[in-house]
Design a protein around this motif. Structure first.
Motif, PDB file in Angstrom:
ATOM      1  N   ALA A 101       0.839  -1.206   0.000  1.00 23.49           N
ATOM      2  CA  ALA A 101       0.000   0.000   0.000  1.00 23.49           C
ATOM      3  C   ALA A 101       0.871   1.253   0.000  1.00 23.49           C
ATOM      4  O   ALA A 101       1.894   1.297   0.672  1.00 23.49           O
ATOM      5  CB  ALA A 101      -0.868   0.001   1.257  1.00 23.49           C
ATOM      6  N   ASN A 102       0.453   2.252  -0.787  1.00 20.12           N
ATOM      7  CA  ASN A 102       1.208   3.511  -0.701  1.00 20.12           C
ATOM      8  C   ASN A 102       0.305   4.746  -0.697  1.00 20.12           C
ATOM      9  O   ASN A 102       0.683   5.808  -1.140  1.00 20.12           O
ATOM     10  CB  ASN A 102       2.294   3.625  -1.779  1.00 20.12           C
ATOM     11  CG  ASN A 102       1.718   3.428  -3.159  1.00 20.12           C
ATOM     12  OD1 ASN A 102       0.494   3.464  -3.316  1.00 20.12           O
ATOM     13  ND2 ASN A 102       2.567   3.225  -4.148  1.00 20.12           N
ATOM     14  N   GLU A 103      -0.910   4.540  -0.175  1.00 18.31           N
ATOM     15  CA  GLU A 103      -1.820   5.676   0.024  1.00 18.31           C
ATOM     16  C   GLU A 103      -1.877   5.995   1.515  1.00 18.31           C
ATOM     17  O   GLU A 103      -1.577   5.149   2.360  1.00 18.31           O
ATOM     18  CB  GLU A 103      -3.233   5.328  -0.473  1.00 18.31           C
ATOM     19  CG  GLU A 103      -3.354   5.110  -1.982  1.00 18.31           C
ATOM     20  CD  GLU A 103      -3.031   6.350  -2.806  1.00 18.31           C
ATOM     21  OE1 GLU A 103      -3.252   7.469  -2.289  1.00 18.31           O
ATOM     22  OE2 GLU A 103      -2.532   6.188  -3.930  1.00 18.31           O
ATOM     23  N   MET A 104      -2.352   7.184   1.819  1.00 22.18           N
ATOM     24  CA  MET A 104      -2.377   7.635   3.210  1.00 22.18           C
ATOM     25  C   MET A 104      -3.264   6.750   4.087  1.00 22.18           C
ATOM     26  O   MET A 104      -4.368   6.376   3.687  1.00 22.18           O
ATOM     27  CB  MET A 104      -2.891   9.081   3.271  1.00 22.18           C
ATOM     28  CG  MET A 104      -2.759   9.700   4.640  1.00 22.18           C
ATOM     29  SD  MET A 104      -3.501  11.348   4.748  1.00 22.18           S
ATOM     30  CE  MET A 104      -2.732  12.190   3.396  1.00 22.18           C
ATOM     31  N   VAL A 105      -2.774   6.408   5.253  1.00 17.20           N
ATOM     32  CA  VAL A 105      -3.574   5.723   6.277  1.00 17.20           C
ATOM     33  C   VAL A 105      -3.747   6.733   7.416  1.00 17.20           C
ATOM     34  O   VAL A 105      -2.755   7.271   7.913  1.00 17.20           O
ATOM     35  CB  VAL A 105      -2.836   4.481   6.831  1.00 17.20           C
ATOM     36  CG1 VAL A 105      -3.672   3.787   7.901  1.00 17.20           C
ATOM     37  CG2 VAL A 105      -2.474   3.516   5.707  1.00 17.20           C
ATOM     38  N   LEU A 106      -5.001   6.983   7.782  1.00 15.39           N
ATOM     39  CA  LEU A 106      -5.257   7.978   8.835  1.00 15.39           C
ATOM     40  C   LEU A 106      -6.163   7.369   9.901  1.00 15.39           C
ATOM     41  O   LEU A 106      -7.226   6.842   9.586  1.00 15.39           O
ATOM     42  CB  LEU A 106      -5.950   9.211   8.225  1.00 15.39           C
ATOM     43  CG  LEU A 106      -6.638  10.185   9.205  1.00 15.39           C
ATOM     44  CD1 LEU A 106      -5.627  10.852  10.133  1.00 15.39           C
ATOM     45  CD2 LEU A 106      -7.419  11.252   8.434  1.00 15.39           C
ATOM     46  N   VAL A 107      -5.730   7.411  11.143  1.00 17.37           N
ATOM     47  CA  VAL A 107      -6.619   7.082  12.267  1.00 17.37           C
ATOM     48  C   VAL A 107      -6.862   8.399  12.990  1.00 17.37           C
ATOM     49  O   VAL A 107      -5.914   9.022  13.481  1.00 17.37           O
ATOM     50  CB  VAL A 107      -6.008   6.035  13.223  1.00 17.37           C
ATOM     51  CG1 VAL A 107      -6.997   5.701  14.341  1.00 17.37           C
ATOM     52  CG2 VAL A 107      -5.631   4.773  12.464  1.00 17.37           C
ATOM     53  N   ARG A 108      -8.093   8.838  13.003  1.00 19.15           N
ATOM     54  CA  ARG A 108      -8.370  10.143  13.602  1.00 19.15           C
ATOM     55  C   ARG A 108      -9.286  10.029  14.815  1.00 19.15           C
ATOM     56  O   ARG A 108      -9.846   8.964  15.062  1.00 19.15           O
ATOM     57  CB  ARG A 108      -8.968  11.112  12.565  1.00 19.15           C
ATOM     58  CG  ARG A 108     -10.142  10.555  11.787  1.00 19.15           C
ATOM     59  CD  ARG A 108     -10.784  11.645  10.955  1.00 19.15           C
ATOM     60  NE  ARG A 108     -11.812  12.319  11.754  1.00 19.15           N
ATOM     61  CZ  ARG A 108     -12.700  13.176  11.245  1.00 19.15           C
ATOM     62  NH1 ARG A 108     -12.655  13.501   9.974  1.00 19.15           N
ATOM     63  NH2 ARG A 108     -13.618  13.705  12.011  1.00 19.15           N
ATOM     64  N   ASP A 109      -9.379  11.109  15.546  1.00 23.24           N
ATOM     65  CA  ASP A 109     -10.248  11.174  16.722  1.00 23.24           C
ATOM     66  C   ASP A 109      -9.912  10.112  17.770  1.00 23.24           C
ATOM     67  O   ASP A 109     -10.808   9.456  18.311  1.00 23.24           O
ATOM     68  CB  ASP A 109     -11.721  11.059  16.299  1.00 23.24           C
ATOM     69  CG  ASP A 109     -12.135  12.192  15.363  1.00 23.24           C
ATOM     70  OD1 ASP A 109     -11.762  13.339  15.640  1.00 23.24           O
ATOM     71  OD2 ASP A 109     -12.803  11.916  14.350  1.00 23.24           O
ATOM     72  N   ILE A 110      -8.631   9.932  18.014  1.00 26.12           N
ATOM     73  CA  ILE A 110      -8.202   9.012  19.075  1.00 26.12           C
ATOM     74  C   ILE A 110      -8.237   9.796  20.393  1.00 26.12           C
ATOM     75  O   ILE A 110      -7.479  10.761  20.574  1.00 26.12           O
ATOM     76  CB  ILE A 110      -6.755   8.513  18.815  1.00 26.12           C
ATOM     77  CG1 ILE A 110      -6.654   7.792  17.459  1.00 26.12           C
ATOM     78  CG2 ILE A 110      -6.280   7.623  19.954  1.00 26.12           C
ATOM     79  CD1 ILE A 110      -5.221   7.548  16.989  1.00 26.12           C
ATOM     80  N   ASP A 111      -9.122   9.414  21.296  1.00 27.40           N
ATOM     81  CA  ASP A 111      -9.224  10.120  22.583  1.00 27.40           C
ATOM     82  C   ASP A 111      -7.913  10.017  23.348  1.00 27.40           C
ATOM     83  O   ASP A 111      -7.311   8.937  23.401  1.00 27.40           O
ATOM     84  CB  ASP A 111     -10.327   9.493  23.450  1.00 27.40           C
ATOM     85  CG  ASP A 111     -11.699   9.961  23.015  1.00 27.40           C
ATOM     86  OD1 ASP A 111     -11.817  11.099  22.538  1.00 27.40           O
ATOM     87  OD2 ASP A 111     -12.647   9.161  23.143  1.00 27.40           O
ATOM     88  N   LEU A 112      -7.525  11.122  23.948  1.00 27.36           N
ATOM     89  CA  LEU A 112      -6.286  11.142  24.729  1.00 27.36           C
ATOM     90  C   LEU A 112      -6.549  11.677  26.127  1.00 27.36           C
ATOM     91  O   LEU A 112      -7.219  12.700  26.276  1.00 27.36           O
ATOM     92  CB  LEU A 112      -5.276  12.100  24.092  1.00 27.36           C
ATOM     93  CG  LEU A 112      -4.418  11.630  22.940  1.00 27.36           C
ATOM     94  CD1 LEU A 112      -3.387  12.710  22.620  1.00 27.36           C
ATOM     95  CD2 LEU A 112      -3.725  10.328  23.265  1.00 27.36           C
ATOM     96  N   PHE A 113      -6.028  10.989  27.108  1.00 26.92           N
ATOM     97  CA  PHE A 113      -6.064  11.470  28.485  1.00 26.92           C
ATOM     98  C   PHE A 113      -4.636  11.422  28.999  1.00 26.92           C
ATOM     99  O   PHE A 113      -4.102  10.346  29.231  1.00 26.92           O
ATOM    100  CB  PHE A 113      -6.963  10.578  29.359  1.00 26.92           C
ATOM    101  CG  PHE A 113      -8.362  10.464  28.813  1.00 26.92           C
ATOM    102  CD1 PHE A 113      -9.284  11.472  29.047  1.00 26.92           C
ATOM    103  CD2 PHE A 113      -8.741   9.378  28.043  1.00 26.92           C
ATOM    104  CE1 PHE A 113     -10.570  11.383  28.535  1.00 26.92           C
ATOM    105  CE2 PHE A 113     -10.024   9.284  27.530  1.00 26.92           C
ATOM    106  CZ  PHE A 113     -10.948  10.291  27.772  1.00 26.92           C
ATOM    107  N   SER A 114      -4.046  12.602  29.139  1.00 26.47           N
ATOM    108  CA  SER A 114      -2.671  12.652  29.612  1.00 26.47           C
ATOM    109  C   SER A 114      -2.607  13.530  30.865  1.00 26.47           C
ATOM    110  O   SER A 114      -3.642  13.990  31.351  1.00 26.47           O
ATOM    111  CB  SER A 114      -1.772  13.192  28.494  1.00 26.47           C
ATOM    112  OG  SER A 114      -0.409  13.036  28.832  1.00 26.47           O
TER     113      SER A 114
END
Ligand SMILES: Nc1nc2c(ncn2[C@@H]2O[C@H](COP(=O)(O)OP(=O)(O)OP(=O)(O)O)[C@@H](O)[C@H]2O)c(=O)[nH]1
Ligand SMILES: [Zn+2]
Length: 212
Positions: A83-96
């Motif tokens: 594969a050489n197209e963009m892979v995007l995982v968005r809206d990953i909740d973060l608690f830091s």
């Protein structure tokens, strides 16, 4: 900013933060008891009797990312793929937790990469975000660490990370600005070099999915 960091470098960086705490659980509980006394509270009243134990447990969970390694977290989920197209995982909740006040940083991360012969299990992207979030952080470093980890593991054509977060130290105390958000980004490889690729990423993280 283009960093070339090997998986070995990342592992070393992770292992160096895994040194065993020189402080016992009991000493940590005593420190919380002291804080309660400093607040003018009675640590022996019924509602607070178990609070030192609970606070230590909570803090250990919120900083458990110091005791995780990328190796363990990945569980081998890096696959050869053309594969050489963009892979995007968005809206990953973060608690830091902010390292200046140990107060919450609440937000979300958007992580994209363009493969270069290897892809990573999608859930592992969220796990990488969690590992770095569960440490004492500044948002800029958290953002860069996520990008560096993906870069080091996959050597992709590029990595883009945007973190949008609100800092409770700026909301509940100090300057008291509820509603303020901080946006940080780390663009590497093709996302740093090519404005069109970067723009595609920015458009995709703003796009409203039809299932929402
Ligand atoms: N760059 C950066 N700054 C942060 C982050 N989290 C908290 N801070 C800031 O760290 C700074 C610490 O400033 P100090 O003046 O030492 O601490 P302070 O007296 O508590 O500051 P105030 O929050 O302004 O009351 C503040 O400006 C915070 O807003 C972060 O993730 N990144
Ligand atoms: Zn803070």
């Amino acid at each position: 900013m283009t960093l070339s960091i090997s998986p070995d470098d990342i592992r070393k960086q992770t292992i160096s933060t895994q040194a065993k705490s020189p402080v016992s659980e009991e000493e940590m509980r005593q420190a919380v008891r002291t804080l309660l006394l400093g607040m003018g509270e009675d640590p022996d009243r019924e509602g607070l009797r178990d609070t030192p134990k609970r606070v230590v447990k909570a803090l250990k969970f919120l900083t458990s990312g110091y005791h995780q390694s990328l190796d363990e977290l990945l569980n081998g989920a890096v696959f050869h793929e053309d594969a050489n197209e963009m892979v995007l995982v968005r809206d990953i909740d973060l608690f830091s937790s902010c390292e200046h006040h140990i107060l919450p940083i609440l937000g979300r991360a958007h992580v994209a990469y363009i493969p270069n012969g290897k892809v990573i299990g999608l859930s592992k992207i969220a796990r990488i975000c969690e590992m770095y979030a569960r440490r004492l952080q500044v948002q800029e470093r958290l953002t860069a660490q996520i990008a560096d980890a993906i870069q080091g593991l996959l050597k992709p054509q590029g990595v883009a990370v945007v973190v949008e977060a609100t800092h409770m130290c700026m909301v509940m105390r100090g300057v008291q600005k509820p509603g303020s958000w901080t946006v940080t980004s780390s663009m590497q490889g093709v996302f740093a070099d090519d404005a069109k690729t970067r723009q595609e990423f920015m458009d995709l993280i703003r796009h409203r999915p039809s299932f929402h």
